[in-house]
Design an enzyme around this catalytic site. Sequence first.
Site, PDB file in Angstrom:
ATOM      1  N   ASP A 213      -0.464  -0.819  -5.080  1.00 23.70           N
ATOM      2  CA  ASP A 213      -1.716  -0.388  -5.588  1.00 23.70           C
ATOM      3  C   ASP A 213      -1.371   1.040  -6.347  1.00 23.70           C
ATOM      4  OD1 ASP A 213      -1.209   1.106  -3.245  1.00 23.70           O
ATOM      5  OD2 ASP A 213      -3.188   0.972  -2.389  1.00 23.70           O
TER       6      ASP A 213
ATOM      7  N   HIS B 231     -10.724  -2.230   1.226  1.00 24.49           N
ATOM      8  CA  HIS B 231     -11.050  -1.067   0.780  1.00 24.49           C
ATOM      9  C   HIS B 231     -11.962  -1.023  -0.291  1.00 24.49           C
ATOM     10  CE1 HIS B 231      -8.996   3.173   0.759  1.00 24.49           C
ATOM     11  NE2 HIS B 231     -10.401   3.419   1.099  1.00 24.49           N
TER      12      HIS B 231
ATOM     13  N   ASP C 104       0.731  -1.080   0.083  1.00 28.80           N
ATOM     14  CA  ASP C 104      -0.004   0.159   0.048  1.00 28.80           C
ATOM     15  C   ASP C 104       0.818   1.190  -0.015  1.00 28.80           C
ATOM     16  OD1 ASP C 104      -2.158   1.599   0.015  1.00 28.80           O
ATOM     17  OD2 ASP C 104      -2.959   0.900   1.910  1.00 28.80           O
ATOM     18  N   ASP C 105       0.876   1.972  -0.992  1.00 28.51           N
ATOM     19  CA  ASP C 105       1.536   3.319  -0.966  1.00 28.51           C
ATOM     20  C   ASP C 105       3.253   3.159  -1.267  1.00 28.51           C
ATOM     21  OD1 ASP C 105      -1.049   4.302  -0.745  1.00 28.51           O
ATOM     22  OD2 ASP C 105      -0.362   5.740   0.678  1.00 28.51           O
TER      23      ASP C 105
ATOM     24  N   CYS D 123      -6.109   4.300  -4.087  1.00 26.41           N
ATOM     25  CA  CYS D 123      -6.084   2.856  -3.370  1.00 26.41           C
ATOM     26  C   CYS D 123      -7.579   2.231  -3.994  1.00 26.41           C
ATOM     27  CB  CYS D 123      -6.403   2.895  -1.872  1.00 26.41           C
ATOM     28  SG  CYS D 123      -4.843   3.642  -0.898  1.00 26.41           S
TER      29      CYS D 123
END
Length: 720
Positions: free
Chosen positions: A481, A275, A174-175, A214
């Site tokens: 992502d 998410h 993530d990120d 995301c």
Amino acid sequence: MPLLSSLHPQVQADACSPAQLSITNPTLLVRMLTVASRGRLEDSHSGIVFSHQQREYSRMQMRVPGAAFTEDGSTTGHAVTGRRLTAQCGLSRSVGTLFLGRGGGDGTLKVQLSTLQAALRRQLPPLDHMPASHRMPQKFWAEEKGLGETGMPLTGLAHTLQASRPNFVLVMADDLGIGDPGCYGNTTLRTPHIDRLARGGVKLTQHLAASPLCTPSRAAFMTGRYPVRSGMASRSRVGVFIFTAGSGGLPTSEVTFAKLLKRQGYATALIGKWHLGVSCTSRADFCHHPLSHGFDYFYGLTVTNLRDCKPGAGTVFGTGIRLLAFVPLQLLLVALASLQVLRCLGLLRVPRALLLGLLLLAAVILGLLLAFLHYFRPLNCFLMRNHDVTQQPMSYDNLTQRFTSEALRFLRRNSEKPFLLVLSYLHVHTALFASRDFTGKSQHGAYGDAAEEMDWSVGQVLDALDEMNLANNTFVYFSSDHGAHVEEVSTRGEVHGGNNGIYKGGKANNWEGGIRVPGIIRWPSVIQAGQEMDEPTSNMDIFPTVVKLAGAPLPHDRIIDGRDLMPLLQGKSQQSDHEFLFHYCNAYLNAVRWHPRNSTSIWKAFLFTPKFTPEEGSNGCFSTHVCFCHGHFVTHHKPPLLFDISRDPRERNPLTPETEPRFHEVLQAIQEAVARHRATLTPVPDQLSMGNLLWKPWLQLCCESSGLSCQCDREKQDQR
């Protein structure tokens, strides 16, 4: 019986599952095709494992539709539950028949070799499509080992079948920026396990997220479709789900790769971040939940990790709180003070009711603010196991270790059957966290600690695959992502965002830094190790790649924007199947990438670009924490801003008719592609509309018997 006379498989027939045959052999481990009761071969969902290790074993799987094994090895039209028998596998030269028998060669289930060959030619790729390193020496051909003159190389059968039925481990950070892993050039952040994965497979250097945020990126990853097709692309400033009790999410009409693999008999699990929504109209309908989208098992966070989830880490709602609470409170207090002064001086007659009303309004705003700050964390930052809340609010203590343990338990539970594991880390999204073993150990502060802990977890999964002898037949994918969040700076001035390498921009914009992400694929038995590919690929490509490898047909009732990666990964194609890729900023078409056939140029045209702040030379939108996609936050370009990414990957030098003779020709081709693309879009409900994003108390999930506090910790209770 020169080849298989020493093998001792066990056959177990069951009313609701295929018979299992375990074979141990120092040279060759075979998983058989699906077999019909009348000697007719049906579509196979089996895979093959090949090993040079003496003690490694596999499962040989047979399905006899409408029949089951009896104790004497014959077949019957009625299932026999719980029967087990020991048999010998033999090959008869004279009859040319492969059979299973109960010793001595008197078994009754027979498969003619000609039928076997025909089925293989019809259903599976030719043997010469397998890498040369995966073939056995010629001495193992059928005639020398008892298969007869018409026999197919048994090793060819093994490896061809292996390619048709792998396991899948799909890992999503993530990120994480493309410049963060060591294999992408970072020399100070330690990622030895991600680097090991890259050395054993293919490193994609132009792997692209379908969106720089995301929620839409993950929707595209799961479905193989641009998020605008499913309504998972916002038209407002808020481009992701914030509240668990919102009503938006991945529509039930969408088909994920998990749904398709589950139908093929795969065990499926998602561990970590989802998410993509939870419920639609009631808290118990779980229409958007992972279990409604093909996953058998879920453990993790339904929304996302935010600063507000971790005490002392700050808030992402600073701008909103300032505009909706602090500014109104300041105005009310100024108004109250001014009116009171005027009233005391006798200059204005102010009704007491007006003063009380303004005071009450200020108290309501302050109360709502305090309630939001107090309740946001427990109401939105909690862990679930399947449909049950297990920890509310979630604790960051050893959280990555817990995710890792869940992943390893899933692998061990399902080591005897095909599986799909999606391991979706919270790292390295803020709030940053790391366990005691990793805190303060990196050269990059809290961000580096989190990244290195994630790398450790990846290593645990890879080690487990090795220990269970599953690595050769497991397709492993690692990515992020979208790009790193360059505007992430803590209140103390610490940089909490990652590294996008040489690329401009980051999360929430479509400069290369926002969408070019790490992309690593390993499948040792099929994909040659140590490759590096610079062709444009997308995270949407995982959908068709995984679905086809699992033996499932792609949906025919919708457009799939992803492309099968296997021809590129196996060297059968030298150019990406993506001639055009469309880069969306939320629901707005932002840029178009064109890789013409038989050309090395990769053109990228921006229809608009974000306004970086606080000054034009910034590399992000620091004033607003993320870049927005419309209104006064962007600059529109007519004609579009054009780059040749193959020559200018940093996107520093926009082309003009004077610097590029094909300028107008390129833009014309791109505009025609945009028109064709837009013609394929159909109106769909906006899952990220303000109505769907807003918190709805009737959708709020709480621990049972926790009252209004919505707090519990069943994980600690379970540990006791």
